[in-house]
Design a protein around this motif. Structure first.
Motif, PDB file in Angstrom:
ATOM      1  N   ILE A  98      38.254  46.459  25.344  1.00  0.00           N
ATOM      2  CA  ILE A  98      37.909  45.834  26.618  1.00  0.00           C
ATOM      3  C   ILE A  98      39.206  45.385  27.283  1.00  0.00           C
ATOM      4  CG2 ILE A  98      36.711  43.915  27.745  1.00  0.00           C
ATOM      5  CD1 ILE A  98      34.751  43.938  25.355  1.00  0.00           C
ATOM      6  N   VAL A  99      39.426  45.831  28.511  1.00  0.00           N
ATOM      7  CA  VAL A  99      40.641  45.484  29.249  1.00  0.00           C
ATOM      8  C   VAL A  99      40.292  44.428  30.299  1.00  0.00           C
ATOM      9  CG1 VAL A  99      42.534  46.350  30.685  1.00  0.00           C
ATOM     10  CG2 VAL A  99      41.544  47.807  28.891  1.00  0.00           C
ATOM     11  N   VAL A 100      41.033  43.324  30.271  1.00  0.00           N
ATOM     12  CA  VAL A 100      40.778  42.224  31.206  1.00  0.00           C
ATOM     13  C   VAL A 100      42.021  41.982  32.058  1.00  0.00           C
ATOM     14  CG1 VAL A 100      39.947  39.869  31.484  1.00  0.00           C
ATOM     15  CG2 VAL A 100      39.309  41.175  29.441  1.00  0.00           C
ATOM     16  N   PRO A 101      42.118  42.610  33.234  1.00  0.00           N
ATOM     17  CA  PRO A 101      43.233  42.297  34.146  1.00  0.00           C
ATOM     18  C   PRO A 101      43.073  40.873  34.670  1.00  0.00           C
ATOM     19  CG  PRO A 101      42.197  44.404  34.694  1.00  0.00           C
ATOM     20  CD  PRO A 101      41.276  43.685  33.753  1.00  0.00           C
ATOM     21  N   PHE A 102      44.161  40.139  34.746  1.00  0.00           N
ATOM     22  CA  PHE A 102      44.109  38.738  35.166  1.00  0.00           C
ATOM     23  C   PHE A 102      44.146  38.585  36.688  1.00  0.00           C
ATOM     24  CE2 PHE A 102      45.574  36.013  31.299  1.00  0.00           C
ATOM     25  CZ  PHE A 102      44.512  36.497  30.559  1.00  0.00           C
ATOM     26  N   PHE A 103      43.420  39.430  37.397  1.00  0.00           N
ATOM     27  CA  PHE A 103      43.398  39.385  38.858  1.00  0.00           C
ATOM     28  C   PHE A 103      41.966  39.119  39.321  1.00  0.00           C
ATOM     29  CE2 PHE A 103      46.448  42.725  37.473  1.00  0.00           C
ATOM     30  CZ  PHE A 103      47.607  41.963  37.631  1.00  0.00           C
ATOM     31  N   PRO A 104      41.686  37.944  39.866  1.00  0.00           N
ATOM     32  CA  PRO A 104      40.314  37.605  40.249  1.00  0.00           C
ATOM     33  C   PRO A 104      39.701  38.576  41.252  1.00  0.00           C
ATOM     34  CG  PRO A 104      41.715  35.656  40.277  1.00  0.00           C
ATOM     35  CD  PRO A 104      42.617  36.828  40.101  1.00  0.00           C
TER      36      PRO A 104
END
Length: 341
Positions: A123-129
């Motif tokens: 699971i990839v979670v980019p830290f960009f809202p």
């Protein structure tokens, strides 16, 4: 390790040191990304390597030295803390790795470590809202470029955006409440990182939805991935959560580069206009950043404060980002577990 899930958390990146050579290396990698400066490769290469990197690196290095701490870059410090905190929150069924889109630790290094663990899902979670091609889209592209070379490709899931997640809105709103409760603020500015207007129109697959105007007044099927629309929706959600009155807040965009039009209104213009109109006390949010960095700590907190005071304002206060707070880790935990369904 059978059955465990890999989690790659990704932020934008930071130079290895605030020294000119490392800052130049970072700027070259960052700005040579075709999703960041979306012009033909040859033109981009000449612009970055002959103009921007050589001339901007010394100036940027001075600013990074102001930002740097004894432990290093705040963005990386918060990222490392998040890696540890999220691992503890998720437990032994997950393996969490931190990566940066540019510089270190790299996405390639993080994915390689996960690959060697024999995980069945990543699971990839980019830290960009808010989704943008230049941020979230670039992370997606890099992850797929690397994993696309593997013989065995695991199940892969991405967190697309989270600006409208109730826990994101509450966490940011709560960070600002302690200032609103103690201070008599005249106005609230919601400042987001800017992007060229052309990137908004290029992202409009219909060719006639994006007008850079009232088209962002609501979120619908054809603008749900529009960065500008997402920023305005973030403001609306925060305004509702904070109970702000109409006429006491605005949305603006910062950090523009070059002479062509970027998303407007520009934050520096808004700062001057508010002060000149007699606004004395401003609370500033930067809801496009989950960790305080150069764009928040220096640009919004210091440069805009000085500008505000020079034009007649009295008090300018930045609301800190989510950083390594418990609500942020709680939100990250939810974002990961939501991908398991």
């Amino acid at each position: 390790m059978l059955g465990k899930t890999g989690v790659l958390i990704v932020n934008l990146g930071t130079p290895d040191t605030p020294n000119v050579p490392d800052v130049k290396k970072y700027l070259r990698e960052f700005l040579m990304d075709g999703r960041v400066i979306d012009i033909p490769y040859a033109n981009r290469w000449l612009l970055i390597n002959l103009i921007i990197a050589p001339f901007r690196s010394p100036k940027s290095a001075k600013v990074y030295k102001e930002l740097w701490t004894e432990k290093g870059s705040p963005l990386k410090i918060y990222g490392e803390a998040n890696e540890k905190q999220l691992q503890e929150a998720l437990g032994n069924d997950y393996v969490v790795k931190l990566a940066m889109r540019y510089q270190n630790p790299s996405i390639e290094k993080g994915l390689k470590e996960l690959q060697l663990m024999g995980l069945s899902k990543i699971i990839v979670v980019p830290f960009f809202p808010q989704y943008a091609s230049a941020s979230t889209g670039s992370v997606y592209e890099e992850v797929m470029r690397i994993i696309g070379q593997w013989q065995i490709i695991p199940q892969l899931k991405f967190v697309n955006y989270f600006y409208n997640h109730p826990k994101f809105i509450k966490a940011f709103a709560d960070n600002g409440r302690k200032y609103l409760d103690k201070g008599n603020y005249d106005y609230v500015v919601f400042s987001y990182h800017g992007l060229p207007e052309r990137q908004m129109t290029k992202a409009d697959c219909t060719g006639n939805t994006c007008k850079l105007g009232s088209c962002c007044d609501t979120i619908h099927a054809f603008n749900q991935h529009c960065y500008r629309a997402s920023c305005y929706e973030t403001t609306r959600l925060l305004v509702k959560e904070l109970g702000l009155k109409e006429g006491t807040y605005t949305t603006s965009f910062q950090s523009r580069l070059g002479k062509e039009p970027w998303i407007q209104p520009y934050t520096d213009h808004v700062v001057k206009e508010l002060a000149q109109k007699g606004v004395k006390r401003v609370l500033a949010y930067s809801p496009a950043f989950v960790a305080d960095c150069l764009e928040t700590t220096i640009e919004v907190a210091e440069e805009y404060r000085e500008m505000f005071e020079e034009h007649g304002g009295e008090h300018w206060q930045l609301v800190e980002s989510l950083n390594d707070s418990a609500p942020w880790i709680d939100l990250l935990t939810d974002l990961v577990k939501e991908q398991e369904h």
